[in-house]
Write an enzyme that holds these catalytic residues in place. Structure first.
Site, short mmCIF file in Angstrom:
data_model
loop_
_atom_site.label_atom_id
_atom_site.label_comp_id
_atom_site.label_asym_id
_atom_site.label_seq_id
_atom_site.Cartn_x
_atom_site.Cartn_y
_atom_site.Cartn_z
N GLY A 89 -14.50 -1.98 2.57
CA GLY A 89 -13.53 -1.21 1.78
C GLY A 89 -13.33 -1.95 0.48
O GLY A 89 -12.78 -3.04 0.46
N HIS A 90 -13.83 -1.39 -0.60
CA HIS A 90 -13.75 -2.05 -1.90
C HIS A 90 -12.82 -1.25 -2.80
O HIS A 90 -13.05 -0.07 -3.06
CB HIS A 90 -15.15 -2.16 -2.52
CG HIS A 90 -16.09 -3.01 -1.70
ND1 HIS A 90 -17.39 -3.22 -2.01
CD2 HIS A 90 -15.87 -3.71 -0.55
CE1 HIS A 90 -17.94 -4.02 -1.10
NE2 HIS A 90 -17.04 -4.32 -0.21
N LYS B 286 -14.39 -8.22 -4.23
CA LYS B 286 -15.77 -7.97 -4.71
C LYS B 286 -15.86 -6.68 -5.49
O LYS B 286 -16.56 -6.59 -6.49
CB LYS B 286 -16.74 -7.89 -3.50
CG LYS B 286 -16.80 -9.17 -2.68
CD LYS B 286 -17.66 -9.01 -1.45
CE LYS B 286 -17.07 -8.07 -0.43
NZ LYS B 286 -15.83 -8.54 0.21
N ASP C 5 -12.99 -9.10 1.69
CA ASP C 5 -11.81 -8.67 0.93
C ASP C 5 -11.41 -9.66 -0.16
O ASP C 5 -10.23 -9.82 -0.49
CB ASP C 5 -10.61 -8.43 1.88
CG ASP C 5 -10.93 -7.40 2.94
OD1 ASP C 5 -11.67 -6.45 2.62
OD2 ASP C 5 -10.44 -7.54 4.08
N GLN D 189 -18.45 -7.47 2.98
CA GLN D 189 -17.99 -8.56 3.86
C GLN D 189 -18.07 -9.91 3.13
O GLN D 189 -17.88 -9.94 1.93
CB GLN D 189 -18.77 -8.57 5.18
CG GLN D 189 -18.47 -7.37 6.08
CD GLN D 189 -19.23 -6.11 5.72
OE1 GLN D 189 -20.43 -6.16 5.52
NE2 GLN D 189 -18.56 -4.99 5.66
P1 GDP Z 1 -13.28 -6.33 -1.45
O1 GDP Z 1 -13.50 -5.75 -0.09
O2 GDP Z 1 -13.82 -7.72 -1.58
O3 GDP Z 1 -13.75 -5.45 -2.56
O4 GDP Z 1 -11.69 -6.47 -1.60
P2 GDP Z 1 -10.60 -5.35 -1.20
O5 GDP Z 1 -10.66 -4.27 -2.20
O6 GDP Z 1 -10.70 -4.99 0.23
O7 GDP Z 1 -9.28 -6.21 -1.33
C1 GDP Z 1 -8.89 -6.79 -2.53
C2 GDP Z 1 -7.54 -6.20 -2.97
O8 GDP Z 1 -6.99 -6.98 -4.00
C3 GDP Z 1 -7.64 -4.80 -3.55
O9 GDP Z 1 -6.48 -4.09 -3.23
C4 GDP Z 1 -7.72 -5.03 -5.06
O10 GDP Z 1 -7.24 -3.95 -5.83
C5 GDP Z 1 -6.82 -6.22 -5.19
N1 GDP Z 1 -7.17 -7.16 -6.26
C6 GDP Z 1 -8.40 -7.53 -6.72
N2 GDP Z 1 -8.27 -8.53 -7.61
C7 GDP Z 1 -6.95 -8.78 -7.73
C8 GDP Z 1 -6.19 -9.75 -8.48
O11 GDP Z 1 -6.72 -10.59 -9.20
N3 GDP Z 1 -4.83 -9.72 -8.30
C9 GDP Z 1 -4.22 -8.83 -7.47
N4 GDP Z 1 -2.90 -8.88 -7.38
N5 GDP Z 1 -4.91 -7.92 -6.77
C10 GDP Z 1 -6.25 -7.92 -6.88
P1 IMO Z 2 -15.28 -5.86 2.78
O1 IMO Z 2 -16.63 -5.47 2.23
C1 IMO Z 2 -13.07 -7.93 5.88
C2 IMO Z 2 -14.70 -7.75 9.94
C3 IMO Z 2 -13.97 -6.97 11.01
C4 IMO Z 2 -14.33 -7.81 12.23
C5 IMO Z 2 -15.78 -8.19 11.94
C6 IMO Z 2 -16.80 -7.30 12.60
O2 IMO Z 2 -14.21 -4.89 2.44
O3 IMO Z 2 -14.97 -7.27 2.41
P2 IMO Z 2 -17.65 -4.83 12.10
O4 IMO Z 2 -16.90 -3.53 12.06
O5 IMO Z 2 -18.32 -5.18 10.82
O6 IMO Z 2 -18.58 -4.94 13.27
O7 IMO Z 2 -16.50 -5.94 12.36
O8 IMO Z 2 -15.94 -8.13 10.54
N1 IMO Z 2 -15.03 -6.97 8.72
C7 IMO Z 2 -14.44 -7.16 7.54
N2 IMO Z 2 -13.42 -7.97 7.18
N3 IMO Z 2 -13.68 -7.18 4.96
C8 IMO Z 2 -14.72 -6.39 5.29
O9 IMO Z 2 -15.45 -5.73 4.37
C9 IMO Z 2 -15.11 -6.31 6.64
N4 IMO Z 2 -16.06 -5.63 7.31
C10 IMO Z 2 -16.00 -6.06 8.58
O10 IMO Z 2 -12.59 -6.96 10.77
O11 IMO Z 2 -13.57 -8.99 12.24
MG MG Z 3 -12.41 -4.94 1.49
#
Ligand code: GDP
Ligand code: IMO
Ligand code: MG
Length: 427
Positions: A40-41, A16, A13, A223
């Site tokens: 979840g991206h 990416k 998270d 991840q």
């Molecule tokens: P990922 O799994 O690495 O793609 O990250 P996620 O999407 O799960 O979580 C990142 C969250 O931060 C998302 O809700 C993005 O829309 C948000 N986000 C990404 N970059 C920025 C930033 O520079 N500032 C803020 N405030 N939000 C951001």
């Molecule tokens: P993105 O791509 C954050 C965590 C789960 C748990 C561990 C194992 O959005 O960054 P799993 O279901 O993969 O067997 O769970 O990994 N986990 C993540 N944490 N971002 C993710 O994906 C994750 N995918 C799995 O919360 O701790």
């Molecule tokens: Mg994510």
């Protein structure tokens, strides 16, 4: 020729999806190399928000080839839901390609994920319950079902008969759970096969051909390094290889064909699920960061655990992945704090350590050593130029580069594309 890997440097998270979407503007091909629906991206384009789980974060640009690599464990039902949701929003899916060597997440994998977590009780991992661990277990134990099998009805039926029989023994005799009917899974998956078939190809052939032609390839990790099966905080990890090695095994692109590796770094640290987290904040500052950064899981909605930036984690990610650059995200979220902290080392039994110990028990006993830096009050999210950032924010960026010995190529100060500052061009 340019092949760039974008991967998570912390526990996932890191943003990416946002960084991949931003860089995808200049790429020809975008590839997901591991994980599955656990990811979840989130992508923000103007007022619109897209949440992607299995589809690469280049899909919003028409004309890009988006590849689901062989290292992904694919949940076909979830993929079809994702495809139709995107189609309803007029996103063109013509460029989607799926590896014929990718493994499938089967209904019994999801059930087993749930049952295994229940059995672990207080020692649970806190998985996303998407069947990821059991699907990779079957891949490793050579009991997996691949996309190539899905497209071959006889093969699929034969495989399912044997596999479901074995899983049912486990389900009924060990877990006292309901058995699955192989015939019903077969009928369900036969339907998926027809919808998925037009997208399926030998993706390593496609990717290496694109590299031969001089195209720009962007590899997107799910991840993060600390959730890597080998290099993460085992057993509180996922079951795949988010670190750079996974980009090669998960696509069929050899290491010598990768030109740059970019580590996405959140300006603080978050973790969903259980496991050690030395720089964790369990106070009001943590709560504030969670609310300002909207730190709730994209996939499960769970509140994310919050901590200060951890330089030990980042140095480790730099080493394991030989990161050429960092992309520093969510820097805007730290605005308004009087001071900000960075964990620069751990103290273990009176000694300072600057690496990540393998032993979970040791890691749990590590105390963070913090360095305190001045905060900034300005809202960074609408400042056009990095040169106009308050000096404390610029100092923070510089300190991250110093502590990791790695240059910062991108600074992100908001979810949208325009809220992205480029210090080094990657393509
Ligand atoms: P990922 O799994 O690495 O793609 O990250 P996620 O999407 O799960 O979580 C990142 C969250 O931060 C998302 O809700 C993005 O829309 C948000 N986000 C990404 N970059 C920025 C930033 O520079 N500032 C803020 N405030 N939000 C951001
Ligand atoms: P993105 O791509 C954050 C965590 C789960 C748990 C561990 C194992 O959005 O960054 P799993 O279901 O993969 O067997 O769970 O990994 N986990 C993540 N944490 N971002 C993710 O994906 C994750 N995918 C799995 O919360 O701790
Ligand atoms: Mg994510």
């Amino acid at each position: 020729m340019s092949t760039v890997v974008v991967l998570g440097s912390q526990w996932g998270d890191e943003g990416k999806g946002k960084i991949t979407d931003f860089l995808a503007a200049k790429a020809n091909v975008v590839v997901r190399y591991q994980g599955g629906t656990n990811a979840g991206h989130t992508l923000a384009v103007g007022q619109e928000i897209f949440k992607l789980h299995q589809i690469p974060s280049g899909i919003l640009y028409p004309g890009k080839v988006c590849v689901i690599g062989n290292g992904v464990v694919l949940d076909p039902a979830a993929l079809l839901t994702e495809i139709s949701a995107l189609k309803r929003r007029n996103i063109d899916l013509a460029g989607l390609r799926i590896s014929d060597r990718a493994h499938l997440v089967m209904p019994y994998h999801k059930k087993l994920d749930e049952l295994e977590e229940m059995r672990r009780g207080t020692g649970k991992i806190g998985t996303t319950l998407r069947g990821i661990g059991p699907a990779y277990m079957d891949k490793v134990s050579r009991n997996g079902v691949r996309i190539a099998d899905l497209l071959d009805e006889r093969e699929l039926q034969d495989k399912l008969t044997g596999l479901v029989e074995e899983k049912n023994l486990l389900l009924t005799r060990i877990y006292d759970a309901e058995p699955f009917a192989a015939g019903r899974i077969f009928e369900e998956f036969r339907r998926y096969a027809e919808e998925i078939r037009p997208h399926v190809t030998d993706t390593s052939l496609l990717l290496n051909g694109a590299i031969d032609r001089g195209e720009k390839i962007l590899l997107e990790g799910a991840q993060g390094t600390m959730l890597d099966l080998d290099h993460g905080t085992y057993p509180y990890v996922t079951s795949s290889s988010p670190a750079v090695g996974g980009a090669c095994t998960g696509t069929g692109i050899a290491p010598s064909r990768i030109n740059k590796v970019v580590g996405v770094v959140k300006a603080y640290t978050t973790r969903v699920g259980d496991g050690p987290f030395p720089s964790e904040l369990k106070d009001r500052i943590g709560d504030r960061i969670r609310e300002v950064g909207r730190e709730y899981g994209t996939t499960t909605g769970r509140p994310r655990r919050i901590g200060w930036l951890d330089a030990n984690v980042l140095r480790y990610a730099c080493r394991i992945n030989a990161l050429n650059f960092l992309a520093l995200t969510l820097l805007d979220v730290l605005g308004g704090l009087e001071t900000v902290k960075i964990c620069t080392a751990y103290r273990y039994h009176g000694q300072e350590i600057t690496h990540i110990p393998a032993s979970l028990r040791t890691l749990e006993q590590c105390e963070p050593v913090f360095e305190e830096l001045p905060g900034w009050q300005e809202d960074l999210s609408e400042i056009d130029s990095l040169a106009d950032f308050p000096s404390a924010a610029r100092r923070y960026i510089q300190r991250v580069a110093e502590l990791t010995g790695t240059p910062v190529a991108i600074v992100s100060v908001g979810p949208n594309r325009h809220q992205t500052k480029v210090l080094h061009e990657l393509f």
